[in-house]
Design a protein around this motif. Sequence first.
Motif, PDB file in Angstrom:
ATOM      1  N   PRO A  57       0.835  -1.212   0.000  1.00  0.00           N
ATOM      2  CA  PRO A  57       0.000   0.000   0.000  1.00  0.00           C
ATOM      3  C   PRO A  57       0.870   1.263   0.000  1.00  0.00           C
ATOM      4  CG  PRO A  57      -0.807  -1.581   1.612  1.00  0.00           C
ATOM      5  CD  PRO A  57       0.506  -2.114   1.118  1.00  0.00           C
ATOM      6  N   ARG A  58       0.469   2.241  -0.777  1.00  0.00           N
ATOM      7  CA  ARG A  58       1.271   3.456  -0.887  1.00  0.00           C
ATOM      8  C   ARG A  58       1.416   4.143   0.482  1.00  0.00           C
ATOM      9  NH1 ARG A  58       3.645   6.447  -5.258  1.00  0.00           N
ATOM     10  NH2 ARG A  58       4.962   7.906  -4.128  1.00  0.00           N
ATOM     11  N   LYS A  59       0.414   4.031   1.332  1.00  0.00           N
ATOM     12  CA  LYS A  59       0.511   4.648   2.655  1.00  0.00           C
ATOM     13  C   LYS A  59       1.574   3.983   3.514  1.00  0.00           C
ATOM     14  CE  LYS A  59      -3.139   1.824   4.804  1.00  0.00           C
ATOM     15  NZ  LYS A  59      -2.227   1.122   5.730  1.00  0.00           N
ATOM     16  N   ASN A  60       2.000   2.777   3.136  1.00  0.00           N
ATOM     17  CA  ASN A  60       3.026   2.051   3.872  1.00  0.00           C
ATOM     18  C   ASN A  60       4.443   2.357   3.378  1.00  0.00           C
ATOM     19  OD1 ASN A  60       0.763   0.891   4.997  1.00  0.00           O
ATOM     20  ND2 ASN A  60       1.505  -1.203   4.858  1.00  0.00           N
ATOM     21  N   ILE A  61       4.560   3.237   2.389  1.00  0.00           N
ATOM     22  CA  ILE A  61       5.874   3.685   1.919  1.00  0.00           C
ATOM     23  C   ILE A  61       6.164   5.009   2.630  1.00  0.00           C
ATOM     24  CG2 ILE A  61       7.271   4.342  -0.071  1.00  0.00           C
ATOM     25  CD1 ILE A  61       5.408   2.632  -1.805  1.00  0.00           C
ATOM     26  N   LEU A  62       7.005   4.944   3.634  1.00  0.00           N
ATOM     27  CA  LEU A  62       7.292   6.109   4.464  1.00  0.00           C
ATOM     28  C   LEU A  62       8.519   6.836   3.924  1.00  0.00           C
ATOM     29  CD1 LEU A  62       6.737   4.586   8.027  1.00  0.00           C
ATOM     30  CD2 LEU A  62       5.054   5.474   6.383  1.00  0.00           C
ATOM     31  N   LEU A  63       8.417   8.156   3.836  1.00  0.00           N
ATOM     32  CA  LEU A  63       9.446   8.954   3.170  1.00  0.00           C
ATOM     33  C   LEU A  63      10.255   9.764   4.172  1.00  0.00           C
ATOM     34  CD1 LEU A  63       7.276  10.260   0.179  1.00  0.00           C
ATOM     35  CD2 LEU A  63       8.646   8.152   0.320  1.00  0.00           C
ATOM     36  N   GLU A  64      11.573   9.601   4.116  1.00  0.00           N
ATOM     37  CA  GLU A  64      12.480  10.388   4.938  1.00  0.00           C
ATOM     38  C   GLU A  64      12.904  11.641   4.159  1.00  0.00           C
ATOM     39  OE1 GLU A  64      15.233   7.677   7.583  1.00  0.00           O
ATOM     40  OE2 GLU A  64      15.313   6.987   5.509  1.00  0.00           O
ATOM     41  N   PRO A  65      12.760  12.813   4.735  1.00  0.00           N
ATOM     42  CA  PRO A  65      13.158  14.032   4.026  1.00  0.00           C
ATOM     43  C   PRO A  65      14.673  14.224   3.971  1.00  0.00           C
ATOM     44  CG  PRO A  65      12.427  14.572   6.231  1.00  0.00           C
ATOM     45  CD  PRO A  65      12.170  13.108   6.049  1.00  0.00           C
ATOM     46  N   CYS A  66      15.393  13.549   4.873  1.00  0.00           N
ATOM     47  CA  CYS A  66      16.851  13.643   4.907  1.00  0.00           C
ATOM     48  C   CYS A  66      17.392  12.383   5.578  1.00  0.00           C
ATOM     49  CB  CYS A  66      17.312  14.903   5.652  1.00  0.00           C
ATOM     50  SG  CYS A  66      16.569  15.078   7.308  1.00  0.00           S
ATOM     51  N   ARG A  67      18.654  12.109   5.373  1.00  0.00           N
ATOM     52  CA  ARG A  67      19.260  10.900   5.933  1.00  0.00           C
ATOM     53  C   ARG A  67      19.681  11.150   7.384  1.00  0.00           C
ATOM     54  NH1 ARG A  67      23.853   8.369   2.616  1.00  0.00           N
ATOM     55  NH2 ARG A  67      23.135   6.493   3.698  1.00  0.00           N
ATOM     56  N   ARG A  68      19.254  10.250   8.269  1.00  0.00           N
ATOM     57  CA  ARG A  68      19.609  10.368   9.678  1.00  0.00           C
ATOM     58  C   ARG A  68      20.001   9.015  10.271  1.00  0.00           C
ATOM     59  NH1 ARG A  68      20.086  14.851   8.460  1.00  0.00           N
ATOM     60  NH2 ARG A  68      19.190  16.731   9.420  1.00  0.00           N
ATOM     61  N   ASN A  69      20.504   8.108   9.417  1.00  0.00           N
ATOM     62  CA  ASN A  69      20.936   6.781   9.840  1.00  0.00           C
ATOM     63  C   ASN A  69      19.734   5.938  10.280  1.00  0.00           C
ATOM     64  OD1 ASN A  69      22.697   4.584  10.641  1.00  0.00           O
ATOM     65  ND2 ASN A  69      24.305   6.106  10.954  1.00  0.00           N
ATOM     66  N   THR A  70      20.001   4.763  10.885  1.00  0.00           N
ATOM     67  CA  THR A  70      18.926   3.788  11.075  1.00  0.00           C
ATOM     68  C   THR A  70      18.065   4.017  12.316  1.00  0.00           C
ATOM     69  OG1 THR A  70      20.513   2.294  12.140  1.00  0.00           O
ATOM     70  CG2 THR A  70      20.093   1.973   9.784  1.00  0.00           C
ATOM     71  N   ALA A  71      18.576   4.690  13.347  1.00  0.00           N
ATOM     72  CA  ALA A  71      17.764   4.844  14.562  1.00  0.00           C
ATOM     73  C   ALA A  71      16.514   5.696  14.324  1.00  0.00           C
ATOM     74  CB  ALA A  71      18.613   5.406  15.699  1.00  0.00           C
ATOM     75  N   PRO A  72      16.615   6.916  13.773  1.00  0.00           N
ATOM     76  CA  PRO A  72      15.390   7.676  13.484  1.00  0.00           C
ATOM     77  C   PRO A  72      14.470   6.960  12.496  1.00  0.00           C
ATOM     78  CG  PRO A  72      17.289   9.133  13.508  1.00  0.00           C
ATOM     79  CD  PRO A  72      17.832   7.734  13.541  1.00  0.00           C
TER      80      PRO A  72
END
Length: 351
Positions: A75-90
């Motif tokens: 589902p498209r709602k399940n594709i979460l978008l990061e605006p910038c790279r902050r490694n794996t914890a965030p």
Amino acid sequence: MNNHLVIMAGGVGSRFWPMSTQDRPKQFIDVLGCGRTLLQLTYDRFRGMMADENIWVVTSEKYGDIVAEQLPMVPRKNILLEPCRRNTAPCIAYVSWRIKAQDPRANMVVTPSDHIVMNVPEFQRVIKSSLKLTRENDAIVTLGMKPNRPETGYGYIEADLSSPSIRNKEIFRVFSFREKPDFATATRYIQQDNYFWNAGIFIWNVGTIVNAFRVYQPEISDPFESLLPYYGTDSEQERVNKVYEKMKSISVDYAILENAEEIFVHPADFGWSDLGTWGSLHDNSKRDLYNNVLIGDNIKTYETWNTIVHCTEEKKVVVQGLDGYIVAEKDDTLLICKLAEEQRIRNFSED
């Protein structure tokens, strides 16, 4: 029905140049020449273990459309978008709170999108075994690959083999996490039976990981906790963007795993590689009698050894007289270089 899969697909590297670039990194290309990208192969190996509506992909905002194109069943709602790279914890914190808002009893697998697994049935057995443990306990499980060489490119997990889980004798407490070692240290590690490669694949209950963030990383947990009323709404992305900009860049290994107490490792051996180099692709692919890997339908080699040729664009390719080389093409770009020199080539491949 409470099992969820999280695929981390935000990497921007171009390690398999000229095939991969910053606009289309390796997780979105058919590295193996099998007709499926690494992202699609990641989805494939979990097929039947989770419903599609419980599959999540976290990626860069510029790759959202590529993910949707390659995994239309998600589902498209399940594709979460990061605006910038902050490694794996965030990244993991965001998707964990997002899943918690929808399914507070969720049991999660978190995996990179650009690895390969050769023995899928064994992989699935190990995942199911780990999910059973985390469903019943507040435990964090990471998969440890049995090493077969003194690899300096991976982190290592030191397991306490004298302390198996009461509920699963295949799973052991983690004694420590070790950084990528030098060759001498890696050689010492593999001479012992309790050191494993850290594959970066994690299994936990959503409540367990959320609580771990609350305890050990409140500066990460508090902003995502505050967004609970907005997950799944039209304002989610805008609010997540503001939160992300203020996040520190830190891996989940440093943020959580090296602090939490109930950390376990499931040793495994299912033919795993993170495919970080052309050399690793050569080592993990089918080779001919001369130790060559030929990926493409119309490739001929003569007097050639220890070479990888990746040419899949319906061109006839004839290679003669090479030993230990990479030959790869994509669109209007051709790469010919020594396998031993690929790091140097990578440094100026985008020029």
